[in-house]
Design a protein around this motif. Structure first.
Motif, PDB file in Angstrom:
ATOM      1  N   ASP A  91       0.827  -1.208   0.000  1.00  0.00           N
ATOM      2  CA  ASP A  91       0.000   0.000   0.000  1.00  0.00           C
ATOM      3  C   ASP A  91       0.855   1.250   0.000  1.00  0.00           C
ATOM      4  O   ASP A  91       0.621   2.189  -0.782  1.00  0.00           O
ATOM      5  CB  ASP A  91      -0.913   0.015   1.231  1.00  0.00           C
ATOM      6  CG  ASP A  91      -2.065  -0.966   1.132  1.00  0.00           C
ATOM      7  OD1 ASP A  91      -2.339  -1.444   0.008  1.00  0.00           O
ATOM      8  OD2 ASP A  91      -2.686  -1.251   2.169  1.00  0.00           O
ATOM      9  N   PHE A  92       1.853   1.295   0.877  1.00  0.00           N
ATOM     10  CA  PHE A  92       2.714   2.475   0.936  1.00  0.00           C
ATOM     11  C   PHE A  92       3.477   2.660  -0.377  1.00  0.00           C
ATOM     12  O   PHE A  92       3.633   3.784  -0.867  1.00  0.00           O
ATOM     13  CB  PHE A  92       3.683   2.370   2.114  1.00  0.00           C
ATOM     14  CG  PHE A  92       3.118   2.858   3.409  1.00  0.00           C
ATOM     15  CD1 PHE A  92       3.103   4.205   3.720  1.00  0.00           C
ATOM     16  CD2 PHE A  92       2.583   1.968   4.332  1.00  0.00           C
ATOM     17  CE1 PHE A  92       2.574   4.667   4.922  1.00  0.00           C
ATOM     18  CE2 PHE A  92       2.050   2.415   5.533  1.00  0.00           C
ATOM     19  CZ  PHE A  92       2.044   3.766   5.834  1.00  0.00           C
ATOM     20  N   ALA A  93       3.960   1.563  -0.954  1.00  0.00           N
ATOM     21  CA  ALA A  93       4.716   1.669  -2.208  1.00  0.00           C
ATOM     22  C   ALA A  93       3.846   2.213  -3.327  1.00  0.00           C
ATOM     23  O   ALA A  93       4.249   3.119  -4.069  1.00  0.00           O
ATOM     24  CB  ALA A  93       5.290   0.306  -2.584  1.00  0.00           C
ATOM     25  N   LEU A  94       2.648   1.674  -3.474  1.00  0.00           N
ATOM     26  CA  LEU A  94       1.763   2.147  -4.537  1.00  0.00           C
ATOM     27  C   LEU A  94       1.376   3.602  -4.312  1.00  0.00           C
ATOM     28  O   LEU A  94       1.346   4.401  -5.264  1.00  0.00           O
ATOM     29  CB  LEU A  94       0.513   1.272  -4.608  1.00  0.00           C
ATOM     30  CG  LEU A  94      -0.533   1.676  -5.662  1.00  0.00           C
ATOM     31  CD1 LEU A  94       0.072   1.723  -7.058  1.00  0.00           C
ATOM     32  CD2 LEU A  94      -1.731   0.726  -5.621  1.00  0.00           C
ATOM     33  N   LEU A  95       1.114   3.973  -3.079  1.00  0.00           N
ATOM     34  CA  LEU A  95       0.731   5.351  -2.794  1.00  0.00           C
ATOM     35  C   LEU A  95       1.851   6.318  -3.143  1.00  0.00           C
ATOM     36  O   LEU A  95       1.606   7.384  -3.749  1.00  0.00           O
ATOM     37  CB  LEU A  95       0.353   5.481  -1.318  1.00  0.00           C
ATOM     38  CG  LEU A  95      -0.311   6.787  -0.894  1.00  0.00           C
ATOM     39  CD1 LEU A  95      -1.592   7.030  -1.666  1.00  0.00           C
ATOM     40  CD2 LEU A  95      -0.572   6.773   0.618  1.00  0.00           C
ATOM     41  N   MET A  96       3.098   5.972  -2.809  1.00  0.00           N
ATOM     42  CA  MET A  96       4.224   6.836  -3.165  1.00  0.00           C
ATOM     43  C   MET A  96       4.389   6.942  -4.666  1.00  0.00           C
ATOM     44  O   MET A  96       4.666   8.021  -5.206  1.00  0.00           O
ATOM     45  CB  MET A  96       5.512   6.317  -2.514  1.00  0.00           C
ATOM     46  CG  MET A  96       5.626   6.664  -1.050  1.00  0.00           C
ATOM     47  SD  MET A  96       7.273   6.330  -0.403  1.00  0.00           S
ATOM     48  CE  MET A  96       7.238   4.557  -0.322  1.00  0.00           C
ATOM     49  N   LEU A 162       7.983   8.902   2.388  1.00  0.00           N
ATOM     50  CA  LEU A 162       7.935   8.144   3.637  1.00  0.00           C
ATOM     51  C   LEU A 162       9.202   8.326   4.444  1.00  0.00           C
ATOM     52  O   LEU A 162       9.166   8.709   5.613  1.00  0.00           O
ATOM     53  CB  LEU A 162       7.712   6.657   3.346  1.00  0.00           C
ATOM     54  CG  LEU A 162       7.669   5.755   4.591  1.00  0.00           C
ATOM     55  CD1 LEU A 162       6.451   6.080   5.445  1.00  0.00           C
ATOM     56  CD2 LEU A 162       7.697   4.284   4.197  1.00  0.00           C
ATOM     57  N   ALA A 163      10.352   8.061   3.841  1.00  0.00           N
ATOM     58  CA  ALA A 163      11.610   8.013   4.590  1.00  0.00           C
ATOM     59  C   ALA A 163      11.998   9.360   5.185  1.00  0.00           C
ATOM     60  O   ALA A 163      12.573   9.419   6.279  1.00  0.00           O
ATOM     61  CB  ALA A 163      12.736   7.490   3.696  1.00  0.00           C
ATOM     62  N   MET A 164      11.707  10.457   4.484  1.00  0.00           N
ATOM     63  CA  MET A 164      12.060  11.759   5.043  1.00  0.00           C
ATOM     64  C   MET A 164      11.208  12.089   6.263  1.00  0.00           C
ATOM     65  O   MET A 164      11.617  12.882   7.115  1.00  0.00           O
ATOM     66  CB  MET A 164      11.912  12.860   3.995  1.00  0.00           C
ATOM     67  CG  MET A 164      12.829  12.723   2.788  1.00  0.00           C
ATOM     68  SD  MET A 164      14.601  12.686   3.173  1.00  0.00           S
ATOM     69  CE  MET A 164      14.907  10.918   3.217  1.00  0.00           C
ATOM     70  N   GLY A 165      10.036  11.465   6.358  1.00  0.00           N
ATOM     71  CA  GLY A 165       9.232  11.632   7.556  1.00  0.00           C
ATOM     72  C   GLY A 165       9.678  10.732   8.686  1.00  0.00           C
ATOM     73  O   GLY A 165       9.861  11.185   9.831  1.00  0.00           O
ATOM     74  N   THR A 166       9.868   9.453   8.416  1.00  0.00           N
ATOM     75  CA  THR A 166      10.250   8.524   9.486  1.00  0.00           C
ATOM     76  C   THR A 166      11.627   8.853  10.054  1.00  0.00           C
ATOM     77  O   THR A 166      11.898   8.587  11.230  1.00  0.00           O
ATOM     78  CB  THR A 166      10.237   7.075   8.983  1.00  0.00           C
ATOM     79  OG1 THR A 166      11.137   6.933   7.862  1.00  0.00           O
ATOM     80  CG2 THR A 166       8.839   6.656   8.553  1.00  0.00           C
ATOM     81  N   ARG A 167      12.489   9.436   9.227  1.00  0.00           N
ATOM     82  CA  ARG A 167      13.827   9.807   9.694  1.00  0.00           C
ATOM     83  C   ARG A 167      13.776  10.912  10.741  1.00  0.00           C
ATOM     84  O   ARG A 167      14.722  11.088  11.520  1.00  0.00           O
ATOM     85  CB  ARG A 167      14.677  10.240   8.490  1.00  0.00           C
ATOM     86  CG  ARG A 167      16.159  10.036   8.676  1.00  0.00           C
ATOM     87  CD  ARG A 167      16.891  10.028   7.370  1.00  0.00           C
ATOM     88  NE  ARG A 167      16.951  11.337   6.735  1.00  0.00           N
ATOM     89  CZ  ARG A 167      17.517  11.568   5.547  1.00  0.00           C
ATOM     90  NH1 ARG A 167      18.036  10.562   4.858  1.00  0.00           N
ATOM     91  NH2 ARG A 167      17.558  12.769   5.022  1.00  0.00           N
ATOM     92  N   LYS A 168      12.678  11.686  10.766  1.00  0.00           N
ATOM     93  CA  LYS A 168      12.499  12.740  11.756  1.00  0.00           C
ATOM     94  C   LYS A 168      11.546  12.298  12.867  1.00  0.00           C
ATOM     95  O   LYS A 168      11.783  12.561  14.050  1.00  0.00           O
ATOM     96  CB  LYS A 168      11.955  13.999  11.075  1.00  0.00           C
ATOM     97  CG  LYS A 168      12.858  14.541   9.973  1.00  0.00           C
ATOM     98  CD  LYS A 168      12.230  15.726   9.266  1.00  0.00           C
ATOM     99  CE  LYS A 168      12.979  16.119   7.997  1.00  0.00           C
ATOM    100  NZ  LYS A 168      14.373  16.504   8.225  1.00  0.00           N
ATOM    101  N   ILE A 169      10.463  11.632  12.493  1.00  0.00           N
ATOM    102  CA  ILE A 169       9.485  11.191  13.481  1.00  0.00           C
ATOM    103  C   ILE A 169      10.096  10.165  14.433  1.00  0.00           C
ATOM    104  O   ILE A 169       9.875  10.224  15.649  1.00  0.00           O
ATOM    105  CB  ILE A 169       8.250  10.602  12.778  1.00  0.00           C
ATOM    106  CG1 ILE A 169       7.521  11.687  11.986  1.00  0.00           C
ATOM    107  CG2 ILE A 169       7.307   9.956  13.783  1.00  0.00           C
ATOM    108  CD1 ILE A 169       6.460  11.146  11.040  1.00  0.00           C
ATOM    109  N   GLY A 170      10.876   9.227  13.893  1.00  0.00           N
ATOM    110  CA  GLY A 170      11.459   8.172  14.711  1.00  0.00           C
ATOM    111  C   GLY A 170      12.249   8.704  15.891  1.00  0.00           C
ATOM    112  O   GLY A 170      11.956   8.371  17.056  1.00  0.00           O
ATOM    113  N   THR A 190       1.187  10.002   1.629  1.00  0.00           N
ATOM    114  CA  THR A 190       1.972   8.989   2.332  1.00  0.00           C
ATOM    115  C   THR A 190       2.090   9.321   3.809  1.00  0.00           C
ATOM    116  O   THR A 190       1.962   8.441   4.678  1.00  0.00           O
ATOM    117  CB  THR A 190       3.366   8.866   1.701  1.00  0.00           C
ATOM    118  OG1 THR A 190       3.230   8.516   0.320  1.00  0.00           O
ATOM    119  CG2 THR A 190       4.204   7.815   2.398  1.00  0.00           C
ATOM    120  N   MET A 191       2.325  10.596   4.132  1.00  0.00           N
ATOM    121  CA  MET A 191       2.474  10.983   5.531  1.00  0.00           C
ATOM    122  C   MET A 191       1.150  10.892   6.273  1.00  0.00           C
ATOM    123  O   MET A 191       1.114  10.535   7.461  1.00  0.00           O
ATOM    124  CB  MET A 191       3.058  12.398   5.620  1.00  0.00           C
ATOM    125  CG  MET A 191       3.590  12.777   6.979  1.00  0.00           C
ATOM    126  SD  MET A 191       4.737  11.586   7.707  1.00  0.00           S
ATOM    127  CE  MET A 191       5.907  11.352   6.372  1.00  0.00           C
TER     128      MET A 191
END
Length: 484
Positions: A91-96, A162-170, A190-191
């Motif tokens: 789902d995340f891949a298709l959405l991106m 996705l990754a630019m968000g998780t890299r900060k949210i994490g 995605t976010m």
């Protein structure tokens, strides 16, 4: 595209505040389009300064309890989010791919990479260390503790939704900080889906907000002017980063800035040619060249430059261009018309100045925002394409004679994010790694990002790092307590 429609219908399209999808107070929305066709995907709430401050209210309210939450509990929520993102990888891949355009295999790779920040920082949450020591004078004890900085603002770009968000949210959540995320207006979906995942994982209301908006400057200024905000993390252009650093001064905000790049990719004549071409394909063409770490200047020692240029041009010419969700595509569209025009303008200027086109060099006449994968050589040094980020599928090759020349040319830029070089000489590995003025250096590797490693640049490429054991420090204050 029935699956795509079903997925889009399941994604929240409001502002995400207090674990709910809510309409903007103005009632306004903006459209999110498929860059492969220009067609409307959906519309999302268009937040403004009042919405942003309302989200900050919830973060301030939730902050003390989240800071006091046991590190193990914070880590388990991050781990649960990692598990859910991984379970919903398709789902995340298709959405991106739908909202950003990258090909599905690369979107799947981003899901793996982006989710890893959630797992990594779920483990770092329980490893926030202080120290104790006897004062040298013997008159007491030194106690050093780490505490969360407080509410944080994360401003993320469109190229890795996705990754630019998780890299900060994490790291923010692991450290005990509530966080507000303003995603790029091209790629908010995605976010928003990630925010829903966090709510399902048990994250308390108010700890994570997502603020889609077309009023980025208004929203960031309102938040950064509020003394309750204590941290801002931004990934994007150096120009915007400079502006945000200026704005951060009034409230003396903690800042993390991952800014522009102008990455050199150096190939010495002792390198394995096939391996170097593989690395150049990864460093240049991954994500369609739309990455701050993308190889922007390919410097090849003149003894092997003709062979390298021929081999790379053949590989790039074979790339099939099409929608990212088409299995036949090796290269998707550029994000929007503005960026397409920027790439075309850089190439046109270089060609007009005498650059040689080995393949590509044209906008593709079809719906969407497509540019032919391109290889240029003999580009005059004064051309803008050698000095600024291309952010597109264009490889620029030039030659050099000596190691000193290669290093000097690689360093002749205000940027210092990522650099790459290929050689089989171990002494050269040590010399060149030390001499390159960059925060990250890839040796015989075209892809260097790793959640377990610090990601960040020097000079005009930014401040601070993300990822690794170092990344959580960006969200922690150091307190010294003097004990008798």
């Amino acid at each position: 595209m029935t699956r795509a429609r079903t997925l889009l219908d399941s994604v929240p399209t409001g502002l995400w505040i207090s674990n709910q999808s809510v309409a903007a107070r103005s009632g306004q929305t903006f459209e999110v389009a498929d860059p492969a066709t220009g067609d409307l995907l959906t519309s999302v709430a268009d937040g403004d300064a009042d919405d942003a401050l309302a989200a900050l209210d919830t973060a301030v309210e939730a902050g003390p309890e989240w800071a006091a939450t046991a590190p193990r509990t914070r880590g388990e929520i991050l781990r649960a989010a990692f598990e859910e993102v991984t379970a919903r990888a398709d789902d995340f891949a298709l959405l991106m791919t739908l909202e950003m355009g990258k090909i599905l295999p690369e979107s799947r790779g981003e899901v793996t990479y982006g989710a890893e920040f959630l797992r990594w920082f779920s483990e770092e949450a329980v490893r926030i260390h202080g120290r104790t020591a006897t004062a040298p004078a013997g008159n007491g004890q030194i106690l050093v503790v780490k505490q969360p900085v407080g509410p944080a603002l994360a401003i993320t770009p469109w190229n890795f939704p996705l990754a630019m968000g998780t890299r900060k949210i994490g790291p923010a959540l692991a450290a005990g900080c509530p966080i507000l995320v303003k995603p790029a207006e091209d790629t908010p979906l995605t976010m928003l889906l990630l925010a829903q995942v966090f709510a399902d994982a048990g994250l308390p209301p108010g700890v994570l907000s997502v603020l889609p908006t077309t009023r980025a400057a208004e929203v960031s200024e309102a938040l950064m002017s509020d003394p309750r905000l204590r941290k801002v993390s931004f990934t994007g252009s150096t120009g915007v980063g400079r502006q945000l650093i200026r704005q951060s001064a009034d409230q003396i905000l903690r800042t993390s800035m991952e800014l522009g790049g102008n990455a050199p990719f150096i190939v010495f004549d002792d390198a394995d040619l096939d391996t170097a071409v593989d690395g150049a394909m990864a460093a240049k063409m991954r994500n369609g060249g739309e990455a701050c770490t993308a190889a922007n200047r390919i410097l090849v020692q003149n003894g092997i430059r003709p062979a390298f240029t021929e081999a790379l041009a053949a590989r790039i010419a074979d790339m099939a261009v099409g929608p990212g969700y088409d299995d036949a595509s090796a290269l998707g569209p550029i994000i929007n018309a503005k960026q397409l025009d920027s790439v075309a303008g850089l190439v046109d200027e270089a060609v007009a100045a005498g650059a040689i086109v080995h393949t590509g060099g044209t906008t593709l006449d079809r719906p969407g925002h497509f540019y032919a994968p391109t290889v240029l050589s003999d580009v005059p040094e004064q051309c803008a394409i050698t000095r600024q980020e291309i952010f597109g599928p264009v490889a620029v090759i030039s030659g050099f004679d000596t190691e000193d020349e290669a290093v000097a040319r690689a360093n002749a830029t205000e940027y210092g994010l990522a650099a790459y070089f290929y050689t089989r000489d171990l002494d050269r590995v040590a010399r060149v790694s030390a001499a390159l003025e960059y925060g990250m250096v890839g040796v015989n590797r075209g892809v260097i990002s790793d959640a377990a490693a610090p990601f960040g640049g020097i000079k005009a490429s930014g401040l601070g790092v993300e990822g690794g054991s170092e990344g959580i420090e960006e969200y922690l204050n150091t307190k010294y307590i003097a004990l008798t």
